[in-house]
Design a protein around this motif. Structure first.
Motif, PDB file in Angstrom:
ATOM      1  N   GLY A 181       0.808  -1.210   0.000  1.00 36.16           N
ATOM      2  CA  GLY A 181       0.000   0.000   0.000  1.00 36.16           C
ATOM      3  C   GLY A 181       0.839   1.257   0.000  1.00 36.16           C
ATOM      4  O   GLY A 181       0.503   2.216   0.692  1.00 36.16           O
ATOM      5  N   ARG A 182       1.930   1.244  -0.729  1.00 34.74           N
ATOM      6  CA  ARG A 182       2.817   2.414  -0.760  1.00 34.74           C
ATOM      7  C   ARG A 182       2.053   3.636  -1.245  1.00 34.74           C
ATOM      8  O   ARG A 182       1.345   3.584  -2.256  1.00 34.74           O
ATOM      9  CB  ARG A 182       4.013   2.137  -1.670  1.00 34.74           C
ATOM     10  N   PRO A 183       2.193   4.770  -0.577  1.00 36.49           N
ATOM     11  CA  PRO A 183       1.385   5.940  -0.932  1.00 36.49           C
ATOM     12  C   PRO A 183       1.890   6.620  -2.197  1.00 36.49           C
ATOM     13  O   PRO A 183       3.100   6.706  -2.440  1.00 36.49           O
ATOM     14  CB  PRO A 183       1.573   6.861   0.279  1.00 36.49           C
ATOM     15  N   ASP A 184       0.974   7.086  -3.015  1.00 38.43           N
ATOM     16  CA  ASP A 184       1.368   8.013  -4.077  1.00 38.43           C
ATOM     17  C   ASP A 184       1.959   9.251  -3.413  1.00 38.43           C
ATOM     18  O   ASP A 184       1.538   9.653  -2.320  1.00 38.43           O
ATOM     19  CB  ASP A 184       0.158   8.417  -4.913  1.00 38.43           C
ATOM     20  N   ILE A 185       2.919   9.863  -4.074  1.00 37.13           N
ATOM     21  CA  ILE A 185       3.554  11.062  -3.539  1.00 37.13           C
ATOM     22  C   ILE A 185       3.385  12.186  -4.550  1.00 37.13           C
ATOM     23  O   ILE A 185       3.813  12.067  -5.706  1.00 37.13           O
ATOM     24  CB  ILE A 185       5.049  10.826  -3.243  1.00 37.13           C
ATOM     25  N   TYR A 186       2.752  13.257  -4.121  1.00 45.98           N
ATOM     26  CA  TYR A 186       2.541  14.439  -4.963  1.00 45.98           C
ATOM     27  C   TYR A 186       3.449  15.561  -4.445  1.00 45.98           C
ATOM     28  O   TYR A 186       3.353  15.947  -3.269  1.00 45.98           O
ATOM     29  CB  TYR A 186       1.081  14.890  -4.911  1.00 45.98           C
ATOM     30  N   PHE A 187       4.279  16.069  -5.315  1.00 46.20           N
ATOM     31  CA  PHE A 187       5.155  17.196  -4.970  1.00 46.20           C
ATOM     32  C   PHE A 187       4.677  18.387  -5.792  1.00 46.20           C
ATOM     33  O   PHE A 187       4.944  18.485  -6.989  1.00 46.20           O
ATOM     34  CB  PHE A 187       6.609  16.855  -5.290  1.00 46.20           C
ATOM     35  N   GLY A 237      15.969  22.388  -7.365  1.00 45.05           N
ATOM     36  CA  GLY A 237      17.020  21.395  -7.538  1.00 45.05           C
ATOM     37  C   GLY A 237      17.504  20.840  -6.220  1.00 45.05           C
ATOM     38  O   GLY A 237      17.742  19.640  -6.076  1.00 45.05           O
ATOM     39  N   SER A 238      17.632  21.700  -5.229  1.00 46.39           N
ATOM     40  CA  SER A 238      18.046  21.261  -3.899  1.00 46.39           C
ATOM     41  C   SER A 238      16.984  20.368  -3.262  1.00 46.39           C
ATOM     42  O   SER A 238      17.293  19.305  -2.712  1.00 46.39           O
ATOM     43  CB  SER A 238      18.306  22.490  -3.019  1.00 46.39           C
ATOM     44  N   ALA A 239      15.718  20.777  -3.345  1.00 40.82           N
ATOM     45  CA  ALA A 239      14.636  20.009  -2.705  1.00 40.82           C
ATOM     46  C   ALA A 239      14.491  18.619  -3.296  1.00 40.82           C
ATOM     47  O   ALA A 239      14.342  17.625  -2.569  1.00 40.82           O
ATOM     48  CB  ALA A 239      13.318  20.774  -2.833  1.00 40.82           C
ATOM     49  N   LEU A 240      14.546  18.507  -4.637  1.00 44.20           N
ATOM     50  CA  LEU A 240      14.335  17.209  -5.287  1.00 44.20           C
ATOM     51  C   LEU A 240      15.539  16.285  -5.150  1.00 44.20           C
ATOM     52  O   LEU A 240      15.436  15.083  -5.401  1.00 44.20           O
ATOM     53  CB  LEU A 240      14.010  17.416  -6.762  1.00 44.20           C
ATOM     54  N   THR A 283       7.179   7.573 -12.332  1.00 42.47           N
ATOM     55  CA  THR A 283       7.372   9.021 -12.216  1.00 42.47           C
ATOM     56  C   THR A 283       6.534   9.748 -13.271  1.00 42.47           C
ATOM     57  O   THR A 283       6.521   9.371 -14.440  1.00 42.47           O
ATOM     58  CB  THR A 283       8.848   9.402 -12.367  1.00 42.47           C
ATOM     59  N   VAL A 284       5.862  10.802 -12.831  1.00 44.29           N
ATOM     60  CA  VAL A 284       4.976  11.589 -13.688  1.00 44.29           C
ATOM     61  C   VAL A 284       5.305  13.063 -13.471  1.00 44.29           C
ATOM     62  O   VAL A 284       5.500  13.494 -12.329  1.00 44.29           O
ATOM     63  CB  VAL A 284       3.492  11.341 -13.352  1.00 44.29           C
ATOM     64  N   GLN A 285       5.356  13.823 -14.555  1.00 38.46           N
ATOM     65  CA  GLN A 285       5.564  15.261 -14.419  1.00 38.46           C
ATOM     66  C   GLN A 285       4.637  16.023 -15.344  1.00 38.46           C
ATOM     67  O   GLN A 285       4.445  15.651 -16.500  1.00 38.46           O
ATOM     68  CB  GLN A 285       7.017  15.645 -14.729  1.00 38.46           C
ATOM     69  N   LEU A 286       4.059  17.096 -14.812  1.00 38.90           N
ATOM     70  CA  LEU A 286       3.235  17.982 -15.614  1.00 38.90           C
ATOM     71  C   LEU A 286       4.120  19.083 -16.192  1.00 38.90           C
ATOM     72  O   LEU A 286       5.009  19.588 -15.505  1.00 38.90           O
ATOM     73  CB  LEU A 286       2.127  18.602 -14.764  1.00 38.90           C
ATOM     74  N   VAL A 358       4.421  12.232  -8.473  1.00 35.10           N
ATOM     75  CA  VAL A 358       3.903  13.232  -9.398  1.00 35.10           C
ATOM     76  C   VAL A 358       4.503  14.591  -9.042  1.00 35.10           C
ATOM     77  O   VAL A 358       4.355  15.066  -7.907  1.00 35.10           O
ATOM     78  CB  VAL A 358       2.367  13.310  -9.342  1.00 35.10           C
ATOM     79  N   LEU A 359       5.169  15.196 -10.012  1.00 32.52           N
ATOM     80  CA  LEU A 359       5.740  16.531  -9.830  1.00 32.52           C
ATOM     81  C   LEU A 359       4.925  17.530 -10.646  1.00 32.52           C
ATOM     82  O   LEU A 359       4.768  17.373 -11.856  1.00 32.52           O
ATOM     83  CB  LEU A 359       7.199  16.561 -10.280  1.00 32.52           C
ATOM     84  N   ALA A 360       4.407  18.547  -9.972  1.00 26.91           N
ATOM     85  CA  ALA A 360       3.626  19.599 -10.642  1.00 26.91           C
ATOM     86  C   ALA A 360       4.130  20.941 -10.165  1.00 26.91           C
ATOM     87  O   ALA A 360       4.104  21.236  -8.964  1.00 26.91           O
ATOM     88  CB  ALA A 360       2.137  19.440 -10.329  1.00 26.91           C
ATOM     89  N   HIS A 361       4.578  21.760 -11.103  1.00 30.54           N
ATOM     90  CA  HIS A 361       5.109  23.091 -10.789  1.00 30.54           C
ATOM     91  C   HIS A 361       4.208  24.122 -11.451  1.00 30.54           C
ATOM     92  O   HIS A 361       4.155  24.209 -12.675  1.00 30.54           O
ATOM     93  CB  HIS A 361       6.553  23.211 -11.300  1.00 30.54           C
ATOM     94  N   PHE A 362       3.500  24.893 -10.637  1.00 29.72           N
ATOM     95  CA  PHE A 362       2.625  25.956 -11.137  1.00 29.72           C
ATOM     96  C   PHE A 362       3.327  27.294 -10.952  1.00 29.72           C
ATOM     97  O   PHE A 362       3.733  27.637  -9.839  1.00 29.72           O
ATOM     98  CB  PHE A 362       1.298  25.970 -10.369  1.00 29.72           C
ATOM     99  N   VAL A 363       3.453  28.063 -12.023  1.00 30.57           N
ATOM    100  CA  VAL A 363       4.056  29.386 -11.906  1.00 30.57           C
ATOM    101  C   VAL A 363       3.190  30.323 -11.068  1.00 30.57           C
ATOM    102  O   VAL A 363       3.708  31.069 -10.229  1.00 30.57           O
ATOM    103  CB  VAL A 363       4.367  29.981 -13.288  1.00 30.57           C
TER     104      VAL A 363
END
Length: 525
Positions: A181-187, A237-240, A283-286, A358-363
């Motif tokens: 049951g590993r959790p999805d991780i949304y960043f 870059g540091s966070a990821l 891995t998924v990226q928007l 899932v990595l999502a970066h909103f300006v």
């Protein structure tokens, strides 16, 4: 050769080369070379046509130079005029319905008339043009070519000197998880989102309802959080990679370079992604409207926005800065539409197979200000802030708050769908890379405090209420999460803060936590 106006081809290609040279590490060389070659070829073809129309090669060369100037001047002049009208100086013009329906068509007709007037004047004066003019302009073109080649060579040399080997970053050696049951991780990164005390003090805005809504949903909120770096590509870059930039780049770090290539690579091919792939994650990226997260060949699934004719970021920037801007979203990515697509795409990920990262970066809420507080699209902009066209917009505090309110509502809706549609409770990291960049009338210490005061909120199912400390920083976010859910055993790093300028982003000045105080809520909030 001094009589042949080859300078026209150089003048047509130079702006394309200059944009690339001025933004090292952010564009691909083959794309730049192809664009410059196409511009030079079109200039040569236009010169043959104008030779017949204007009567001499000298006049034809000047005609091409005139058209090239207008082509690349259209974007900045158009941007200035739209801001001029929007600002209310010409409200009568802004209220004309036929103008509102197709402003770019009106602007293009005016621009075409200016171009025709210039060519007509050249035809009239063709016989009287001094022969030395061509030789002089050829010399100017040669100097421009030498300058841009030297600039590109210097940037390339600095980039090579500061670049770490291009192999993928060494993933942390961590034990795989056997939990089915590993959790999805949304960043989820909201660019330039201010901390609550900054919003109170400098914007007169109370963000408590949004933060309390997150707490009601089960989020932990770090009320005194700070970013470790003051620029997006450094902070992200540091966070990821859950490490400071200095160790990531090692002894190749050059404080004099602006080259972002290696940091972009570390964002796209991060230690976090490597570790989670070893745990069986997808891995998924928007796609975002910012360079470092605008593309990624390393993820398992990249969700792209509708891009118009130009999918490449550099070509989109050229389109936005030139007469191609008149094509609007047909030529370039419509930034507002991209954000709207991404809200929907992010919410839909919960029903997709997992486990996934899932990595999502909103300006937004960072400028450009595209949405009012109700979500109405204010303008169909094609420009991200990648090439620094809109530095002053941080000071438009009313528009910032309006866009933040809309982002709050959409993020709340996204979070609700993720929580309701996920088969297992997910991990959701909701952060900003840094705070706003307010400067007008502020002392340097206040500017830094605002810039480093970021948003941090996390949904951490099954974790203790103390997993996220009030003063959390991005470098430790994934360390804490990987320790909690994967027994990673990663040491928590000391919280450190590094300021730098845009001109020298790697010229770090370390500042202490005492220099970045948290403002207590004022009475009435």
């Amino acid at each position: 050769m001094t009589r042949w106006p080859w300078y026209a081809a150089v003048f047509a290609a130079y702006p394309l080369l200059y944009i690339a040279a001025a933004n090292p590490g952010q564009v691909e060389t083959p794309t730049v070379a192809l664009a410059a070659a196409a511009a030079a070829a079109m200039a040569a073809s236009a010169m043959v046509l104008l030779r017949w129309l204007l009567g001499s090669w000298g006049a034809a060369g000047l005609g091409v130079a005139w058209l090239a100037f207008l082509f690349f001047a259209y974007g900045p002049v158009n941007e200035w005029w739209l801001d001029f009208v929007t600002a209310g100086v010409e409200q009568r013009a802004a209220g004309i319905q036929w103008y509102n329906r197709s402003p770019q068509l009106v602007h293009s007709i005016v621009w075409a008339l200016i171009a025709a007037a210039g060519l007509y004047e050249l035809r009239r004066r063709a016989a009287r043009l001094p022969s030395r003019l061509t030789a002089g302009l050829n010399l100017v073109a040669a100097l421009l070519a030498v300058f841009v080649v030297m600039q590109g060579g210097i940037n390339a040399a600095i980039g090579r000197a500061s670049q770490v080997a291009q192999a993928s970053p060494v993933p942390a050696v961590l034990p795989p998880s056997s939990d089915a049951g590993r959790p999805d991780i949304y960043f989820i990164v909201l660019d330039g989102y201010a901390r609550a005390d900054v919003l109170r003090e400098y914007y007169g805005f109370d963000n408590t309802p949004f933060l309390d809504g997150l707490r009601t949903r089960g989020f932990q909120v770090a009320d005194a959080s700070r970013s470790n770096f003051s620029w997006t590509f450094l902070s992200l870059g540091s966070a990821l990679n859950f490490e400071y930039v200095q160790p990531l780049l090692g002894d190749k770090l050059d404080p004099m370079t602006r080259d972002r290539k290696e940091m972009y690579r570390l964002i796209r091919d991060s230690r976090a992604a490597h570790f989670l792939k070893e745990q069986g994650y997808r891995t998924v990226q928007l796609q975002s409207t910012w360079g470092g997260t605008g593309s990624n060949p390393h993820v398992d699934e990249f969700l792209a926005c509708d891009a118009g004719l130009f999918g490449d970021e550099y070509l989109r920037a050229v389109a936005d800065a030139s007469w191609l801007r008149a094509l609007e979203s047909k030529a370039s990515m419509d930034i507002a539409n991209c954000h709207l697509q991404n809200f929907e795409a992010l919410a839909a990920q919960a029903s997709r197979p997992g486990p996934k990262f899932v990595l999502a970066h909103f300006v937004p809420p960072h400028h450009p200000y595209l949405f009012d507080r109700e979500g109405n699209v204010l303008r169909r902009a094609n420009i991200s802030d990648q090439f620094e066209f809109q530095k002053r917009l941080w000071e438009d505090r009313v528009s910032y708050v309006d866009q933040l309110l809309y982002v709050n509502r959409r993020i709340g809706e996204v979070v609700d769908r993720i929580l309701s549609d996920s088969p297992h409770p997910p991990v959701i990291v909701l952060v900003s890379d840094h705070g706003p960049n307010l400067k007008d009338g502020l002392r340097r210490d206040a500017q830094r405090r605002i810039r480093f005061a970021n948003l941090t909120a996390m949904f951490l199912p099954g974790a203790g209420s103390d997993l996220l400390p009030p003063d959390a920083t991005p470098v430790n976010h994934l360390r804490r999460i990987f320790n909690e859910y994967f027994d990673a055993g990663l040491p928590i790093l000391p919280d450190r803060y590094f300021a730098s300028t845009y001109e020298h982003p790697y010229g770090f000045l370390e500042i202490g936590a005492d220099d970045l105080p948290v403002q207590a809520p004022a009475a009435g909030f």
